[in-house]
Structures are given as structure tokens and as C-alpha cells.
Motif scaffolding. Structure first.
Motif, PDB file in Angstrom:
ATOM      1  N   VAL A  10       0.777  -1.275  -0.101  1.00 31.24           N
ATOM      2  CA  VAL A  10       0.051   0.070  -0.147  1.00 31.24           C
ATOM      3  C   VAL A  10       0.580   1.318  -0.033  1.00 31.24           C
ATOM      4  CG1 VAL A  10      -1.891   1.401   1.243  1.00 31.24           C
ATOM      5  CG2 VAL A  10      -1.917  -1.012   1.277  1.00 31.24           C
ATOM      6  N   LEU A  11       1.989   1.292   0.964  1.00 32.01           N
ATOM      7  CA  LEU A  11       2.854   2.310   0.883  1.00 32.01           C
ATOM      8  C   LEU A  11       3.214   2.679  -0.499  1.00 32.01           C
ATOM      9  CD1 LEU A  11       4.224   4.747   2.649  1.00 32.01           C
ATOM     10  CD2 LEU A  11       5.896   2.946   3.018  1.00 32.01           C
ATOM     11  N   ALA A  12       4.041   1.499  -1.069  1.00 31.42           N
ATOM     12  CA  ALA A  12       4.690   1.798  -2.425  1.00 31.42           C
ATOM     13  C   ALA A  12       3.751   2.404  -3.486  1.00 31.42           C
ATOM     14  CB  ALA A  12       5.218   0.297  -2.814  1.00 31.42           C
ATOM     15  N   GLU A  13       2.363   1.859  -3.219  1.00 32.88           N
ATOM     16  CA  GLU A  13       1.350   2.298  -4.390  1.00 32.88           C
ATOM     17  C   GLU A  13       0.975   3.756  -3.999  1.00 32.88           C
ATOM     18  OE1 GLU A  13      -1.913  -0.337  -4.049  1.00 32.88           O
ATOM     19  OE2 GLU A  13      -0.811  -1.994  -5.016  1.00 32.88           O
ATOM     20  N   LEU A  14       0.981   4.097  -3.021  1.00 33.80           N
ATOM     21  CA  LEU A  14       0.522   5.517  -2.421  1.00 33.80           C
ATOM     22  C   LEU A  14       1.693   6.581  -2.917  1.00 33.80           C
ATOM     23  CD1 LEU A  14      -1.524   4.850   0.921  1.00 33.80           C
ATOM     24  CD2 LEU A  14      -2.289   5.690  -1.367  1.00 33.80           C
ATOM     25  N   TYR A  15       3.131   5.880  -2.688  1.00 37.71           N
ATOM     26  CA  TYR A  15       4.056   7.098  -2.799  1.00 37.71           C
ATOM     27  C   TYR A  15       5.130   6.137  -3.925  1.00 37.71           C
ATOM     28  CZ  TYR A  15       1.885   9.105   1.368  1.00 37.71           C
ATOM     29  OH  TYR A  15       1.116   9.931   1.863  1.00 37.71           O
ATOM     30  N   PRO A  16       4.690   6.281  -5.053  1.00 34.84           N
ATOM     31  CA  PRO A  16       5.431   5.350  -5.957  1.00 34.84           C
ATOM     32  C   PRO A  16       7.163   5.851  -6.103  1.00 34.84           C
ATOM     33  CG  PRO A  16       4.033   6.742  -7.375  1.00 34.84           C
ATOM     34  CD  PRO A  16       3.663   6.669  -5.652  1.00 34.84           C
ATOM     35  N   GLN A  17       7.501   7.266  -5.791  1.00 30.77           N
ATOM     36  CA  GLN A  17       8.594   7.742  -5.846  1.00 30.77           C
ATOM     37  C   GLN A  17       9.458   7.398  -4.757  1.00 30.77           C
ATOM     38  OE1 GLN A  17       5.821   9.392  -5.002  1.00 30.77           O
ATOM     39  NE2 GLN A  17       6.250  11.225  -3.540  1.00 30.77           N
ATOM     40  N   VAL A  18       9.118   6.578  -3.657  1.00 29.69           N
ATOM     41  CA  VAL A  18       9.513   6.311  -2.647  1.00 29.69           C
ATOM     42  C   VAL A  18      10.239   4.842  -2.705  1.00 29.69           C
ATOM     43  CG1 VAL A  18       9.503   5.786  -0.106  1.00 29.69           C
ATOM     44  CG2 VAL A  18       8.400   7.943  -0.967  1.00 29.69           C
ATOM     45  N   GLU A  19      11.462   4.470  -2.406  1.00 31.89           N
ATOM     46  CA  GLU A  19      11.676   3.314  -2.485  1.00 31.89           C
ATOM     47  C   GLU A  19      11.505   2.307  -1.329  1.00 31.89           C
ATOM     48  OE1 GLU A  19      15.951   0.597  -2.919  1.00 31.89           O
ATOM     49  OE2 GLU A  19      15.972   2.604  -3.530  1.00 31.89           O
ATOM     50  N   VAL A  20      10.608   1.410  -1.249  1.00 34.50           N
ATOM     51  CA  VAL A  20      10.029   0.822   0.080  1.00 34.50           C
ATOM     52  C   VAL A  20      10.940  -0.770  -0.168  1.00 34.50           C
ATOM     53  CG1 VAL A  20       8.089  -0.187   1.380  1.00 34.50           C
ATOM     54  CG2 VAL A  20       7.845   1.990  -0.063  1.00 34.50           C
TER      55      VAL A  20
END
Length: 200
Positions: A10-20
Motif C-alpha cells: 500500500v505504501l509503495a502504491e501511494l508513494y511510487p517515488q519512494v523506494e520501499v
């Protein structure tokens, strides 16, 4: 950035510019430290204390909280069992004690397995199941923790510190230290002593 594996997608989908990275306990990007969950948050906080005030302060806090003093950020989130306290797995606790008493010596998985009276494969699997880490990664973490203490408490050269913790020379110590602590041994010593002087 790290987060709990359950929330990573979910975090990766909400903030695609962030490497999770959902596979590790915490990530230190300098000004931002992100952890994977409640207990990993404690690990991240101890990491920050260790970076600013030194290994002795972090170890004292960990002892008071009854948590391990050093679980590296790169350690896996998935741990089959809690770290043994000596009552649950006396053989593993004995091996850990042996390692801590012999950090300056050459240590390898075969030697530790023999100390535990197990085959190498059985020992390696049991250690990973119990701690979430390979035996030699755990040994390296303890060596770096002891190096931090020596840099804080003594005037030994980096080469002498490396020798005392079983890493031969400063050339061997420096990349491991930088990867786990975030700075070079010399910079760590300078920063720790500056912080200690400011606290007086």
C-alpha cells in the motif's frame, strides 16, 4: 524507506517515488530513519542513540528495556522464534556467550557448530530460526558493537581496535563499520567525544 511487510504494498502504491524495502527492520537515510513496526522501531531508536551518544548508552537503555542491544537495520523482519534468553535454548546461549568472550579470535560456523555439539548445517539452520540472522552476520554485529565501545573508551588506533575485535586490520574493519554504523570508525570516535564533551 522500510515499513512493516503487511503495509509495504500500500505504501509503495501511494508513494511510487519512494523506494520501499519490506525485508529489513529499519533504514537510516541520514535525516530520516524508518522502521518496520513496533519492535523494529525500538531497534531504530537504539540505532539513533548509538549513533549520537555511543554504544554504551544504547546498551544501557537496551538492558533496561530487556531487548537486544544491536539488531542491524539489514536484519530480516521474519524471525521464527524470539532470541533465546538462555532458558529456552541453553546451547545457543552458550555459543553466544562463547562468541562474546572470544571476539578477538578467529571464529567460523564450523567452530561454533562444534561448540554447540551440532552439525554445521543443523547449527546454522537453528541459529537462523532462533535469531533471524546467520551466525556470522550476528558475530560481525557483535564485533562492530565491541569496536564502538573501544572507540568510545580507549585511545587505541583503528588498527588496534580491529585486531581486538577479530577483524585483523583497520582496512577490514572500516567498510563493515561504515555499513552498520553509518560513519567511519574515526568519525564515530570524533563525534562521540564531541557529544560527550557537550554533555558535560
Amino acid at each position: 524507506m522500510s515499513t512493516n511487510w503487511f503495509c509495504a504494498r500500500v505504501l509503495a502504491e501511494l508513494y511510487p517515488q519512494v523506494e520501499v524495502d519490506a525485508s529489513v527492520l529499519y533504514v537510516d537515510n541520514g535525516d530520516v530513519v524508518a522502521s518496520a513496526g513496533t519492535s523494529a522501531g525500538i531497534d531504530a531508536c537504539l540505532h539513533v542513540v548509538r549513533r549520537i551518544w555511543g554504544a554504551r548508552a544504547a546498551t544501557a537503555i537496551a538492558r533496561r528495556m530487556v531487548v537486544p542491544p544491536l539488531r542491524s537495520g539489514g536484519q530480516a523482519q521474519y524471525i521464527a522464534q524470539p532470541v533465546p534468553d538462555g532458558n529456552e535454548d541453553p546451547d545457543l546461549a552458550d555459543v553466544m556467550g562463547y562468541v562474546l568472550e572470544n571476539l578477538g579470535s578467529r571464529l567460523d560456523v564450523g567452530q561454533l557448530a562444534r561448540h554447540a555439539h551440532l552439525t554445521r548445517r543443523t547449527f546454522d539452520r537453528g541459529f537462523r530460526d532462533a535469531t533471524g540472522s546467520s551466525p556470522m552476520r550476528w558475530v560481525l554485529g557483535q564485533r562492530i558493537l565491541q569496536a564502538q565501545r573501544l572507540l568510545e573508551d580507549t585511545d587505541l588506533s583503528v588498527d588496534a581496535v580491529a585486531s581486538q575485535v577479530g577483524l585483523s586490520t583497520g582496512v577490514t574493519l572500516r567498510p563493515h563499520f561504515r555499513r552498520l554504523v553509518g560513519v567511519s570508525p574515526q568519525r564515530y570516535r570524533e563525534a562521540f567525544r564531541l557529544t560527550e564533551a557537550e554533555a558535560r
